[in-house]
Design an enzyme around this catalytic site. Structure first.
Site, mmCIF file in Angstrom:
data_model
loop_
_atom_site.group_PDB
_atom_site.id
_atom_site.type_symbol
_atom_site.label_atom_id
_atom_site.label_comp_id
_atom_site.label_asym_id
_atom_site.label_seq_id
_atom_site.Cartn_x
_atom_site.Cartn_y
_atom_site.Cartn_z
ATOM 1 N N LYS A 433 0.848 -1.191 0.000
ATOM 2 C CA LYS A 433 0.000 0.000 0.000
ATOM 3 C C LYS A 433 0.888 1.246 0.000
ATOM 4 O O LYS A 433 2.081 1.150 0.312
ATOM 5 C CB LYS A 433 -0.914 -0.018 1.231
ATOM 6 C CG LYS A 433 -0.143 -0.055 2.549
ATOM 7 C CD LYS A 433 -1.067 -0.309 3.736
ATOM 8 C CE LYS A 433 -0.245 -0.328 5.024
ATOM 9 N NZ LYS A 433 -1.043 -0.760 6.179
ATOM 10 N N TYR A 658 12.684 32.262 2.939
ATOM 11 C CA TYR A 658 11.464 33.010 3.224
ATOM 12 C C TYR A 658 11.384 33.488 4.673
ATOM 13 O O TYR A 658 11.885 32.818 5.577
ATOM 14 C CB TYR A 658 10.235 32.114 2.974
ATOM 15 C CG TYR A 658 9.907 31.913 1.511
ATOM 16 C CD1 TYR A 658 9.501 32.980 0.717
ATOM 17 C CD2 TYR A 658 9.976 30.643 0.950
ATOM 18 C CE1 TYR A 658 9.182 32.773 -0.621
ATOM 19 C CE2 TYR A 658 9.656 30.432 -0.377
ATOM 20 C CZ TYR A 658 9.259 31.502 -1.168
ATOM 21 O OH TYR A 658 8.945 31.296 -2.466
HETATM 22 C C1 LIG Z 1 -0.230 -1.477 7.121
HETATM 23 C C2 LIG Z 1 -0.778 -2.694 7.725
HETATM 24 C C3 LIG Z 1 0.070 -3.728 8.161
HETATM 25 C C4 LIG Z 1 1.569 -3.636 8.156
HETATM 26 O O1 LIG Z 1 2.020 -3.070 9.335
HETATM 27 P P1 LIG Z 1 3.587 -2.860 9.614
HETATM 28 O O2 LIG Z 1 3.662 -2.317 10.979
HETATM 29 O O3 LIG Z 1 4.063 -1.909 8.583
HETATM 30 O O4 LIG Z 1 4.199 -4.208 9.478
HETATM 31 C C5 LIG Z 1 -0.511 -4.885 8.615
HETATM 32 N N1 LIG Z 1 -1.857 -5.032 8.651
HETATM 33 C C6 LIG Z 1 -2.699 -4.053 8.263
HETATM 34 C C7 LIG Z 1 -4.160 -4.275 8.360
HETATM 35 C C8 LIG Z 1 -2.201 -2.854 7.790
HETATM 36 O O5 LIG Z 1 -3.025 -1.883 7.391
#
Ligand SMILES: *Cc1c(COP(=O)(O)O)cnc(C)c1O
Length: 762
Positions: A433, A658
């Site tokens: 993701k 700035y």
């Molecule tokens: C993002 C996510 C993970 C991964 O978590 P990490 O701490 O990056 O390993 C696992 N499960 C879900 C449902 C997530 O949204």
């Protein structure tokens, strides 16, 4: 080359079918098929799958010789099947037999780190004088070692093989296959420690490899492992009779292994695979294999630019014949040979040297192609690469895909499951993701697919559709399916997470309307995050009713997410979450006869609560190189770097940027970088709170960070315009930057904007 009948005797097989075949190549992964007529396929049963399933496909592709544990129901009468009890053992036995025929120096390398580097360096030092057979890439496993040793032939003058083990007992089988005469030990780290009761046990196990060796070399204990590695290689070469002058000269030119197989975006929509540093037949085959496996758009032509290959021990004719066979079997559309031998070979286009190729029409006309560039150093192919590369924005995110694999293996080593086979299952849902935490979802997913992970997970359907368009076939979960995206889910086979009745009912209606049946979904339970999910107690009876009255969707898995598995402070709460999860998962399972997969562990959970691993683990941050429990760096994946555009000397009391925020306390040298908050450089790092690295020195940001530009203080830093500045990477972890501005490394990684070009290394 060996008669199939002799191989059958050696491995103690029961042969079925013709006995006149001749074997030149061994194959365990059907995707790597190259020379079907002379290939013997070993159907292995591993955690990744069952090789017997690929026999039918291989038959249609022309393979006629198989080692199997079970005869197919309808054996092909033109094929030979060697039936054995254990295909892996048969492979190992065959390799051991093959090894026995050669009385040459054979170097075996083991140790926890740096095996591949030392192997490649030894190769670089020895190959000008000897015909060397070595393990391709890091083929150092129970499968990789026998495949590597099979590469020994009458022409080989020295063999160099890596041996890697993850559990007690494995080294004995590798030692019997390699039978080294010279041992090289690269030291002991703590990888795979969990399977060994002590360091001492691990050391003893590793040294079994060296039992028959006349000499064993061990890496020195100095602080700089690269330097120690070079010295180690020097000692081995000296032992083999190389003079000190030659050693010193060759050591100067050793190149890092990471330089190989870079994938880059080229101009005119080309994709470049750059392996322009070493050139021998086995690395050519490895690179072609990499190119062929890469999922790509169908309309891309595959182009190979190859220089003459020296030191093969083959005659010109034999070499040309070999290259021709490779071109045909690897589906090369356009071949460009450079150098005296290849230019008169009659294969494809030929050019006497690199310059005449670069002046030619052929070079100018390359469009939309996948181009493998592979040449010996003397041909200076880096000029070709430089000319074909897209001129990128000076700010790039370099992504090391091999490090992603290292990190995956790190987490693989925490898995508790049947470990009797070397390739353990890869029961991971890899989170890609947010564009793979900024690293680039397409390339990362290709790498993970090749590693055989069970699932990839994206946030929304469109991200999944993009992966499918790029050729990804691994299962994909969509964590946050929007109501408007259901058709995309069904069309691209993207499996949604379902967390509410409203979503479930809408999804059922859409699925029924599209005529979809038995579509897999993943049920999310809220066990304490209080974000999304069904209540594992109250909602279950109703959820079962909803699921049972339709047949469009089936629950493939049930899962929940830890709130604080990265911290011991929340252990009691995590255990309570797990209890609630089990209640919900059990209730769901009772309503169905098929097994519903369970998963609750994220990166931190895999390690901290191994007993909760169940069927799948969801791996996120750890894959990208950061241990979320300790913030320690695993294998660094992403490096955000840029270039100094301009340097000014500015007197004290002037201000920079700035709103006149950066008032200079002294006469200063100020450097300007083409990176700003719109590229993902957090504005809070400005005003001296954060810094980047220039030539290894800290250079603080001065004044406000602008949208596209930022200024740094380099008064005490030796540097000039054009030098590189590291925003984050190995030496300056995203966790450190996160700490400076009170956020988490996840945010630093995912903020790198899409206008920053990603450059990938293999
Ligand atoms: C993002 C996510 C993970 C991964 O978590 P990490 O701490 O990056 O390993 C696992 N499960 C879900 C449902 C997530 O949204």
């Amino acid at each position: 080359m060996e008669k199939i009948s002799r191989i059958s005797d050696w491995i103690g097989a029961r042969p079925v079918g013709p006995s006149d075949g001749v074997v030149e190549h061994l194959l365990t992964d059907s995707r790597s098929l190259c020379f079907p007529e002379t290939t013997l396929f070993f159907a292995l049963r591993t955690g990744k799958g069952d090789g017997h399933r690929y026999i039918a496909d291989l038959l249609t592709r022309g393979v006629r010789m198989f080692v199997v544990e079970q005869l197919p129901q309808q054996p092909d009468p033109s094929a030979t099947y060697l039936i054995v009890d254990d295909s892996l053992q048969a492979l190992q036995r065959l390799a051991a037999h093959h090894r026995e025929q050669y009385n040459i120096p054979v170097i075996a390398i083991t140790g926890s780190n740096g095996k591949t580097t030392v192997k490649e360096w030894l190769y670089q030092m020895l190959s000008p004088d000897y015909v060397v057979t070595r393990s391709p890439r890091s083929y150092n496993s129970q499968i990789g070692v026998p495949l590597s040793v099979w590469g020994l032939s009458e022409r080989t003058q020295i063999g160099i093989f890596e041996a890697g083990i993850s559990q007690p007992g494995e080294m004995e089988s590798l030692a019997a296959i390699i039978r080294p005469t010279i041992g090289v030990f690269t030291g002991l780290g703590d990888a795979h420690q969990e399977f060994f009761s002590s360091m001492e046990e691990k050391r003893r196990e590793k040294w079994r490899l060296f039992e028959g060796c006349e000499r064993v070399f061990t890496i020195g204990a100095g602080d700089d492992p690269l330097l120690e590695g070079k010295k180690l290689c020097g000692e081995v070469c000296r032992y083999l009779g190389m003079s000190d002058d030659v050693i010193a000269e060759r050591m100067k030119h050793l190149e890092s292994v990471a330089m190989r197989l870079e994938v880059k975006q080229g101009r005119h929509d080309c994709v470049l695979i750059n392996d322009s540093y070493n050139n021998d037949l086995s690395s050519l085959d490895t690179a072609l294999d990499f190119m062929m496996r890469r999922p790509e758009r169908r309309d891309r032509q595959r182009v190979l630019i190859l220089s003459d290959i020296c030191q093969t021990g083959l005659s010109e004719q034999q070499l040309v014949r070999h290259v021709r066979a490779l071109l045909q079997s690897r589906g090369i559309d356009i071949f460009i040979g450079i150098g005296p031998v290849l230019s008169r070979s009659g294969l494809g286009y030929g050019f006497a040297d690199t310059e005449s190729f670069m002046r030619s029409e052929v070079f100018q006309r390359l469009r939309g192609a996948l181009i493998l560039i592979k040449g010996a150093r003397s041909f200076r192919f880096e000029n070709i690469t430089a000319a074909l590369e897209q001129k990128v924005h000076e700010t790039v995110l370099e992504v090391n895909l091999a490090a992603v694999v290292d990190n995956l293996n790190h987490y693989r080593s925490f898995l508790i499951r049947d470990t009797s086979r070397e390739v353990r299952a890869t029961p991971f849902v890899c989170m890609v993701k947010a564009d793979a935490y900024g690293a680039g979802a397409v390339e990362v997913s290709k790498t993970l697919q090749d590693q055989g992970v069970s699932y990839l997970a994206v946030a929304v359907a469109d991200e999944g559709a993009q992966l499918r368009a790029a050729g990804i076939t691994t299962g994909i979960m969509v964590m946050n399916p929007e109501m408007s995206s259901f058709d995309t889910l069904f069309e691209y086979n993207l499996e949604p997470e379902v967390y509410s009745f409203r979503l479930l009912d809408a999804l059922v209606r859409a699925a029924e309307k599209s005529g979809v049946t038995d579509f897999p979904i993943h049920i999310k339970l809220d066990t304490g995050m209080h974000r999304l999910g069904f209540d594992p107690e109250k909602d279950m009876p109703e959820l079962l009713r909803h699921l049972h009255r339709q047949s469009a969707l089936v629950p493939r898995s049930v899962f929940s997410h830890f709130v604080g598995s990265d911290s011991d402070d929340f252990d009691a709460f995590s255990r309570e979450q797990y209890r609630r999860f089990s209640v919900g998962a059990n209730a769901l399972q009772e309503g169905f006869s098929h097994h519903i997969l369970r998963h609750i562990c994220n990166s931190a959970g895999i390690e901290h609560f191994p007993e909760y691993q169940h069927d799948l683990c969801r791996l996120g941050l750890g894959l990208y190189g950061i241990d979320s429990r300790t913030n320690a760096m695993l294998s660094n994946v992403s490096t955000l770097k840029t270039t100094i555009l301009q340097i000014h000397d500015i007197p004290a009391n002037e201000t920079v940027g700035y709103s006149r925020k950066g008032r200079l306390q002294r006469d200063s040298r100020i450097a300007v970088l083409p990176i700003g908050y719109a590229d993902g450089l957090n504005r809070l790092l400005g005003g001296g709170r954060g810094y980047c690295l220039v030539n290894g020195h800290k250079a603080p940001y001065v004044g406000n960070i602008c949208m596209d530009v930022s200024m740094i203080d380099v008064t005490d830093v030796p540097c000039q315009e054009g030098d590189t500045a590291i925003i984050f990477g190995e030496a300056l972890s995203p966790s450190v930057l996160a700490g400076l501005i009170g956020t988490i490394p996840y945010e630093i990684l995912t903020s790198v904007s899409s206008r920053v070009k990603r450059v990938y290394f293999q």
